[in-house]
Design a protein around this motif. Structure first.
Motif, PDB file in Angstrom:
ATOM      1  N   UNK A  51       0.831  -1.201   0.000  1.00 21.35           N
ATOM      2  CA  UNK A  51       0.000   0.000   0.000  1.00 21.35           C
ATOM      3  C   UNK A  51       0.866   1.252   0.000  1.00 21.35           C
ATOM      4  N   UNK A  52       0.309   2.379  -0.482  1.00 20.15           N
ATOM      5  CA  UNK A  52       0.996   3.653  -0.312  1.00 20.15           C
ATOM      6  C   UNK A  52       0.808   4.159   1.119  1.00 20.15           C
ATOM      7  N   UNK A  53       1.891   4.626   1.709  1.00 16.06           N
ATOM      8  CA  UNK A  53       1.876   5.054   3.110  1.00 16.06           C
ATOM      9  C   UNK A  53       1.275   6.448   3.211  1.00 16.06           C
ATOM     10  N   UNK A  54       0.328   6.604   4.113  1.00 16.49           N
ATOM     11  CA  UNK A  54      -0.346   7.896   4.266  1.00 16.49           C
ATOM     12  C   UNK A  54       0.655   9.015   4.548  1.00 16.49           C
ATOM     13  N   UNK A  55       0.450  10.140   3.906  1.00 19.82           N
ATOM     14  CA  UNK A  55       1.291  11.315   4.141  1.00 19.82           C
ATOM     15  C   UNK A  55       2.413  11.428   3.146  1.00 19.82           C
ATOM     16  N   UNK A  56       3.375  10.515   3.208  1.00 23.80           N
ATOM     17  CA  UNK A  56       4.488  10.525   2.250  1.00 23.80           C
ATOM     18  C   UNK A  56       4.099   9.865   0.939  1.00 23.80           C
ATOM     19  N   UNK A  57       3.179   8.904   1.002  1.00 25.80           N
ATOM     20  CA  UNK A  57       2.693   8.121  -0.128  1.00 25.80           C
ATOM     21  C   UNK A  57       3.792   7.285  -0.776  1.00 25.80           C
ATOM     22  N   UNK A  58       4.856   7.022   0.006  1.00 27.55           N
ATOM     23  CA  UNK A  58       5.843   6.030  -0.433  1.00 27.55           C
ATOM     24  C   UNK A  58       5.184   4.653  -0.368  1.00 27.55           C
ATOM     25  N   UNK A  59       5.619   3.762  -1.250  1.00 24.85           N
ATOM     26  CA  UNK A  59       5.002   2.441  -1.284  1.00 24.85           C
ATOM     27  C   UNK A  59       5.696   1.495  -0.320  1.00 24.85           C
ATOM     28  N   UNK A  60       4.888   0.680   0.348  1.00 18.54           N
ATOM     29  CA  UNK A  60       5.411  -0.245   1.347  1.00 18.54           C
ATOM     30  C   UNK A  60       4.792  -1.616   1.174  1.00 18.54           C
TER      31      UNK A  60
END
Length: 306
Positions: A51-60
């Motif tokens: 999922x994309x991480x809330x705030x930074x929207x980096x993928x994890x």
């Protein structure tokens, strides 16, 4: 075009307050149509997600495993979370996993609710340790509502998965490649590539902008009174009362909201409580005995007929 996130592991232990069973969560997710993906299946003691991480929207990517062998639904059941690819947002990603699994909520009082209501008690016995498994974020929940409105759920799930595979990021989660949904800044500039009607594309763009601007932040939505949160969500184009409740309950993970506009839950309640003529307002009053877990009980009622 997708890219593969390079491994960078951060590991943490999550401890449940109140009953919790990771295997029940995995089975629930495998049967949850919006989370449908090719080859999805419950794997004993293990759950994978991207999922994309809330705030930074980096993928994890996240690998969640039981810390002890065999099912453990008792209070304090620990699970280990290994997050990769989130960069500086790894701690946020772990918190996001905690919310997705409803481990951010103290569930120690749920047994008291179950003892005080025979319907809830029967659900608790049927699904020991099952907590709602949420959407990865309110952002993804809002996108699901836009894609799914007016379509069969199975068709909407295929469209959402196609968007993730074509425009998101592929994350290898312990040997299993998973497609992470596109970040808001990516979704906001997609147009004809989405293969959706113009109106739905415009609404997805509005959701992407709202997520980018922090208006779909899970913590912020849960800090508001539910009525205010629902009113703000309905300012988004294409989001009515039903969709707003889904975003707040299953996206932000609010544990104590009764879905006033969810007919299927109302049908299950009328059947379970033998109140065939009960109005939504009467069901709302009845559900007050479920507090502070009204969302949880509503999800279990739906799971009973999944």
């Amino acid at each position: 075009m997708t890219i593969t996130v390079q491994p960078r592991l951060t590991t943490a232990e999550l401890v449940a307050r109140g009953p919790f069973d990771l295997d029940a969560s995995a089975r629930f997710l495998a049967a949850f149509t919006p989370a449908a993906r090719p080859g999805a299946a419950a794997e004993e003691g293990v759950l994978r997600m991207a999922f994309p991480v809330e705030g930074s929207w980096e993928h994890a990517g996240a690998l969640i495993r039981r810390r002890t062998p065999g099912p453990d639904v008792g209070s304090g059941a620990p699970v280990e979370v290994s997050v990769q690819g989130a960069g500086s947002s790894a701690d946020v990603a772990i918190g996001q996993v905690r919310r997705i699994l409803s481990l951010d909520v103290d569930g120690s009082g749920f047994e008291d609710v179950a003892r005080g209501d025979p319907v809830v008690g029967a659900l608790a016995r049927r699904y020991p340790g099952l907590r709602p498994v949420q959407f990865h974020s309110p952002y993804e929940a809002a996108c699901w509502t836009i894609v799914g409105n007016g379509r069969p759920m199975s068709q909407a799930a295929r469209i959402k998965q196609r968007i993730a595979e074509r425009h998101g990021v592929e994350v290898d989660v312990a040997g299993v490649p998973l497609a992470s949904f596109p970040a808001p800044e990516v979704l906001a500039v997609l147009d004809g590539e989405l293969g959706l009607p113009v109106q739905k594309v415009e609404r997805l763009h509005a959701v992407a902008r709202a997520a980018r601007d922090g208006l779909l932040d899970a913590g912020w939505l849960r800090s508001l009174e539910p009525d205010e949160a629902l009113e703000r969500l309905q300012r988004l184009p294409g989001v009515g009362p039903f969709s707003a409740q889904l975003i707040l309950i299953r996206g932000a993970g609010h544990p104590d909201v009764f879905p006033l506009d969810e007919p299927r839950v109302h049908e299950r309640m009328r059947e379970a409580y033998r109140l065939p003529e009960a109005t939504p307002a009467e069901l709302d009053r009845l559900a007050r005995r479920w507090r502070p877990y009204r969302s949880w009980v509503a999800v279990l009622l739906r799971a009973r007929h999944a």
